[in-house]
Write an enzyme that holds these catalytic residues in place. Sequence first.
Site, PDB file in Angstrom:
ATOM      1  N   GLY A  34       2.811  -1.263   4.256  1.00 27.51           N
ATOM      2  CA  GLY A  34       2.893   0.148   3.894  1.00 27.51           C
ATOM      3  C   GLY A  34       4.332   0.542   3.618  1.00 27.51           C
ATOM      4  N   GLY A  35       5.005   1.083   4.635  1.00 28.23           N
ATOM      5  CA  GLY A  35       6.357   1.648   4.497  1.00 28.23           C
ATOM      6  C   GLY A  35       7.327   0.779   3.706  1.00 28.23           C
ATOM      7  N   HIS A  76      -9.434   1.162   5.250  1.00 24.81           N
ATOM      8  CA  HIS A  76      -8.142   1.356   5.928  1.00 24.81           C
ATOM      9  C   HIS A  76      -8.349   2.331   7.090  1.00 24.81           C
ATOM     10  CE1 HIS A  76      -3.983   2.473   6.669  1.00 24.81           C
ATOM     11  NE2 HIS A  76      -3.635   1.379   6.003  1.00 24.81           N
ATOM     12  N   GLU A 103      -5.335  -5.432  10.814  1.00 24.66           N
ATOM     13  CA  GLU A 103      -4.319  -4.407  11.046  1.00 24.66           C
ATOM     14  C   GLU A 103      -4.579  -3.711  12.377  1.00 24.66           C
ATOM     15  OE1 GLU A 103      -2.360  -2.958   7.234  1.00 24.66           O
ATOM     16  OE2 GLU A 103      -4.157  -1.756   7.431  1.00 24.66           O
ATOM     17  N   SER A 127       3.635  -2.527  10.329  1.00 22.66           N
ATOM     18  CA  SER A 127       5.091  -2.507  10.518  1.00 22.66           C
ATOM     19  C   SER A 127       5.766  -3.842  10.176  1.00 22.66           C
ATOM     20  CB  SER A 127       5.429  -2.075  11.956  1.00 22.66           C
ATOM     21  OG  SER A 127       4.953  -0.763  12.185  1.00 22.66           O
ATOM     22  N   ASN A 170       0.868  -1.181   0.000  1.00 21.87           N
ATOM     23  CA  ASN A 170       0.000   0.000   0.000  1.00 21.87           C
ATOM     24  C   ASN A 170       0.906   1.233   0.000  1.00 21.87           C
ATOM     25  OD1 ASN A 170      -1.800   2.054   0.524  1.00 21.87           O
ATOM     26  ND2 ASN A 170      -2.257   1.412   2.623  1.00 21.87           N
ATOM     27  N   TRP A 171       0.966   1.895  -1.138  1.00 24.66           N
ATOM     28  CA  TRP A 171       1.872   3.054  -1.251  1.00 24.66           C
ATOM     29  C   TRP A 171       1.296   4.310  -0.603  1.00 24.66           C
ATOM     30  CZ3 TRP A 171       5.150   3.662  -6.335  1.00 24.66           C
ATOM     31  CH2 TRP A 171       6.064   2.609  -6.406  1.00 24.66           C
ATOM     32  N   LYS A 172       0.050   4.267  -0.222  1.00 26.29           N
ATOM     33  CA  LYS A 172      -0.597   5.454   0.374  1.00 26.29           C
ATOM     34  C   LYS A 172      -0.355   6.685  -0.515  1.00 26.29           C
ATOM     35  CE  LYS A 172       0.259   3.372   4.836  1.00 26.29           C
ATOM     36  NZ  LYS A 172       0.166   3.541   6.258  1.00 26.29           N
ATOM     37  N   GLY A 203       2.560   1.809  10.746  1.00 24.68           N
ATOM     38  CA  GLY A 203       3.532   2.901  10.610  1.00 24.68           C
ATOM     39  C   GLY A 203       4.259   3.249  11.901  1.00 24.68           C
ATOM     40  N   GLU A 214      -6.723   4.738   8.043  1.00 23.43           N
ATOM     41  CA  GLU A 214      -6.500   6.146   7.682  1.00 23.43           C
ATOM     42  C   GLU A 214      -7.728   6.732   6.979  1.00 23.43           C
ATOM     43  OE1 GLU A 214      -2.777   5.513   5.654  1.00 23.43           O
ATOM     44  OE2 GLU A 214      -1.839   5.023   7.569  1.00 23.43           O
TER      45      GLU A 214
HETATM   46  C1  PEP Z   1      -0.694  -0.017   6.188  1.00 23.75           C
HETATM   47  O1  PEP Z   1      -0.672   1.140   5.809  1.00 23.75           O
HETATM   48  O2  PEP Z   1      -1.682  -0.719   5.975  1.00 23.75           O
HETATM   49  C2  PEP Z   1       0.477  -0.544   6.880  1.00 23.75           C
HETATM   50  C3  PEP Z   1       0.430  -1.752   7.368  1.00 23.75           C
HETATM   51  O3  PEP Z   1       1.572   0.294   6.977  1.00 23.75           O
HETATM   52  P1  PEP Z   1       3.007  -0.071   7.619  1.00 23.75           P
HETATM   53  O4  PEP Z   1       3.470  -1.372   6.975  1.00 23.75           O
HETATM   54  O5  PEP Z   1       3.887   1.069   7.251  1.00 23.75           O
HETATM   55  O6  PEP Z   1       2.808  -0.239   9.079  1.00 23.75           O
END
Ligand code: PEP
Length: 258
Positions: free
Chosen positions: A237-238, A98, A171, A216, A9-11, A177, A100
């Site tokens: 994500g990251g 999500h 999640e 994470s 997920n590049w957000k 994050g 966010e």
């Molecule tokens: C996400 O945005 O769904 C996520 C899991 O991000 P990260 O891996 O950066 O925690």
Amino acid sequence: MKKPIIVGNWKLNGNKELINKFFIPLNKFLEKYYKKSTVVIAPPILYAAFIQHIFSSNKRNFFIGAQNTDLHSSGPFTGEISPSMLIDVEVDYVIIGHSERRLYHQEDNESTAKKFYILKKENLIPIVCIGETLKEKRDNQIQEKCKNQIDEIFKICGSKHAFNNSIIAYEPIWAIGSGRSADPEEVQRIANFIREYIELKANSEIKNFFIQYGGSVTPDNVKQLISQKDIDGFLIGGASLQLQEFTKIIKIINQMYS
Ligand code: PEP
């Protein structure tokens, strides 16, 4: 054995320069892995067509995902993107609900469940995010929170088979994050609860249903997480923005599955 599914997920990140640097080597790397694992990247949606174009004459070893959808197919809904538009640019998977989106765009269980329903109707694969806040974790409300989020989908879809051909990304919101992943054994307990709950409602007749963990995930913690019986893959994500980290994660998962 199920094929693990790894979604990046590049957000709100990335640009043409990163896409040009990222996708050609990723595609080459996946030549060796695509048969054993499903890899999806969900960039900001305006880049989907650009990625599709890069691979118009080359075999693409990954799928394109979206980070959201609107409920409508067309009309006066400024700023929105419809499921049929996503199909037009070769999107197959759509992340919905999500944390966010829930936090910054007032989305809730009901709107997420409605999106889930529409996506299924359009033959797109929903990746529905569920999970608890730190306070809910401390108050022992993880299962109740996940159950409510799942129940709304059963209610809106009106079918015991609602979760066929879909993905739940568990999640924990506090892990996203934060650099602090959830404990793998605890994730297993929740993933098992989610699977059993959905199977019970579906009289065990559930097909192509996957549970991911997100929060994470890195090359350092992925091995322990993927060793858990009810974790079928990850929403990342990251680390999905760093080609080296992301390919390392895919490699480790494949080693565990072979
Ligand atoms: C996400 O945005 O769904 C996520 C899991 O991000 P990260 O891996 O950066 O925690």
